[in-house]
Design a protein around this motif. Structure first.
Motif, PDB file in Angstrom:
ATOM      1  N   ALA A 229       0.936  -1.679  -0.151  1.00 42.89           N
ATOM      2  CA  ALA A 229      -0.340  -0.139  -0.043  1.00 42.89           C
ATOM      3  C   ALA A 229       0.660   1.105  -0.106  1.00 42.89           C
ATOM      4  O   ALA A 229       0.221   1.925  -0.758  1.00 42.89           O
ATOM      5  CB  ALA A 229      -1.047   0.010   1.436  1.00 42.89           C
ATOM      6  N   GLU A 230       2.133   1.349   0.593  1.00 43.32           N
ATOM      7  CA  GLU A 230       3.032   2.556   0.688  1.00 43.32           C
ATOM      8  C   GLU A 230       3.523   2.623  -1.059  1.00 43.32           C
ATOM      9  O   GLU A 230       3.697   3.837  -1.366  1.00 43.32           O
ATOM     10  CB  GLU A 230       4.161   1.986   2.025  1.00 43.32           C
ATOM     11  CG  GLU A 230       3.798   2.119   3.203  1.00 43.32           C
ATOM     12  CD  GLU A 230       4.629   2.409   4.315  1.00 43.32           C
ATOM     13  OE1 GLU A 230       5.887   2.248   4.280  1.00 43.32           O
ATOM     14  OE2 GLU A 230       4.475   1.660   5.499  1.00 43.32           O
TER      15      GLU A 230
ATOM     16  N   ALA B 154       2.414   1.730  -3.332  1.00 42.27           N
ATOM     17  CA  ALA B 154       1.228   1.900  -4.366  1.00 42.27           C
ATOM     18  C   ALA B 154       0.829   3.717  -4.335  1.00 42.27           C
ATOM     19  O   ALA B 154       0.376   4.411  -5.174  1.00 42.27           O
ATOM     20  CB  ALA B 154       0.430   1.326  -4.263  1.00 42.27           C
ATOM     21  N   ASP B 155       0.346   3.680  -2.880  1.00 36.61           N
ATOM     22  CA  ASP B 155       0.169   5.173  -2.932  1.00 36.61           C
ATOM     23  C   ASP B 155       1.669   6.286  -3.391  1.00 36.61           C
ATOM     24  O   ASP B 155       1.323   7.079  -4.032  1.00 36.61           O
ATOM     25  CB  ASP B 155       0.282   5.701  -1.330  1.00 36.61           C
ATOM     26  CG  ASP B 155      -0.790   4.988  -0.274  1.00 36.61           C
ATOM     27  OD1 ASP B 155      -1.870   4.833  -1.042  1.00 36.61           O
ATOM     28  OD2 ASP B 155      -0.642   4.784   0.555  1.00 36.61           O
ATOM     29  N   ALA B 156       2.829   5.809  -3.365  1.00 40.91           N
ATOM     30  CA  ALA B 156       3.906   6.891  -3.060  1.00 40.91           C
ATOM     31  C   ALA B 156       4.071   6.481  -4.871  1.00 40.91           C
ATOM     32  O   ALA B 156       4.379   7.690  -5.848  1.00 40.91           O
ATOM     33  CB  ALA B 156       5.229   5.984  -2.746  1.00 40.91           C
TER      34      ALA B 156
ATOM     35  N   GLY C 244       1.802   6.357  -6.846  1.00 40.13           N
ATOM     36  CA  GLY C 244       0.510   6.552  -7.454  1.00 40.13           C
ATOM     37  C   GLY C 244      -0.439   5.337  -8.914  1.00 40.13           C
ATOM     38  O   GLY C 244      -1.132   5.670  -9.256  1.00 40.13           O
ATOM     39  N   TRP C 245      -0.031   4.345  -7.792  1.00 35.35           N
ATOM     40  CA  TRP C 245      -1.595   3.001  -8.787  1.00 35.35           C
ATOM     41  C   TRP C 245      -2.533   3.412  -8.608  1.00 35.35           C
ATOM     42  O   TRP C 245      -3.073   4.065  -7.703  1.00 35.35           O
ATOM     43  CB  TRP C 245      -0.727   1.867  -7.820  1.00 35.35           C
ATOM     44  CG  TRP C 245       0.711   1.293  -8.315  1.00 35.35           C
ATOM     45  CD1 TRP C 245       2.033   1.783  -8.419  1.00 35.35           C
ATOM     46  CD2 TRP C 245       1.420  -0.066  -7.727  1.00 35.35           C
ATOM     47  NE1 TRP C 245       3.139   1.129  -8.824  1.00 35.35           N
ATOM     48  CE2 TRP C 245       2.657   0.120  -7.819  1.00 35.35           C
ATOM     49  CE3 TRP C 245       1.550  -1.331  -6.597  1.00 35.35           C
ATOM     50  CZ2 TRP C 245       3.561  -1.081  -7.472  1.00 35.35           C
ATOM     51  CZ3 TRP C 245       1.479  -1.688  -6.574  1.00 35.35           C
ATOM     52  CH2 TRP C 245       2.734  -2.028  -7.200  1.00 35.35           C
TER      53      TRP C 245
ATOM     54  N   PHE D 111      -3.193  -2.272  -7.279  1.00 35.49           N
ATOM     55  CA  PHE D 111      -2.209  -2.802  -6.691  1.00 35.49           C
ATOM     56  C   PHE D 111      -3.477  -4.103  -5.568  1.00 35.49           C
ATOM     57  O   PHE D 111      -2.618  -5.259  -5.548  1.00 35.49           O
ATOM     58  CB  PHE D 111      -3.438  -1.623  -5.081  1.00 35.49           C
ATOM     59  CG  PHE D 111      -3.466  -1.417  -4.042  1.00 35.49           C
ATOM     60  CD1 PHE D 111      -1.594  -2.055  -3.234  1.00 35.49           C
ATOM     61  CD2 PHE D 111      -4.203  -1.706  -2.950  1.00 35.49           C
ATOM     62  CE1 PHE D 111      -1.408  -1.976  -2.054  1.00 35.49           C
ATOM     63  CE2 PHE D 111      -4.158  -1.899  -1.542  1.00 35.49           C
ATOM     64  CZ  PHE D 111      -3.473  -2.424  -0.865  1.00 35.49           C
TER      65      PHE D 111
END
Length: 143
Positions: free
Chosen positions: A34-35, A37-39, A41-42, A47
């Motif tokens: 999740a980190e 993906a957030d970083a 921009g997925w 994800f």
């Protein structure tokens, strides 16, 4: 007709939900993924697909390990420990070709015939191990 507003999601309940759904690999890997993906921009679909791939790969690895344990095959029976000199009628290349497991994928049968103590069981075990996990896992198929 109006669409209902989405309910707020309780992220703190996620571990319990993943346990209830029996998704241990997703539970183990989702915070780190999740980190990332957030970083990066997925989109949500990427994800989710990454989590599903991890879960499937881990399940496959656990299945292979479970089959090896259930088989109760003796340790050390690999092609590396096979004495090919004791098998005068069989070539190493033929055994390696059979151990590759292509015949399993086509649904063919293999019958090992020979006198007692000439290596039929070791060749069979070595082929099974090669097809199921120790060398290479990605070719695993259930015999």
């Amino acid at each position: 007709m109006t669409a209902a507003a989405p309910r707020p999601v309780d992220v703190h309940a996620l571990p319990a939900m993943l346990t209830a759904l029996r998704l241990p690999s997703i539970q183990r890997h989702w915070p780190m993924l999740a980190e990332r993906a957030d970083a990066e921009g997925w989109p949500a679909s990427r994800f989710l697909a990454a989590l599903a791939e991890i879960e499937l790969a881990d399940r496959d690895a656990r299945r292979i390990q479970r089959h090896l344990q259930q088989s109760e095959l003796p340790d050390g029976k690999t092609l590396a420990t096979l004495d090919f000199k004791a098998l005068p009628g069989v070539t190493r290349a033929r055994i390696e070709a059979l151990a590759a497991g292509d015949w399993v994928e086509t649904g063919a049968n293999l019958i090992a015939i020979g006198n007692s103590g000439v290596g039929k069981s070791q060749v069979s075990i070595a082929g099974w191990v090669r097809c199921h996990g120790e060398e290479p896992v990605e070719r695993a198929s259930r015999m």
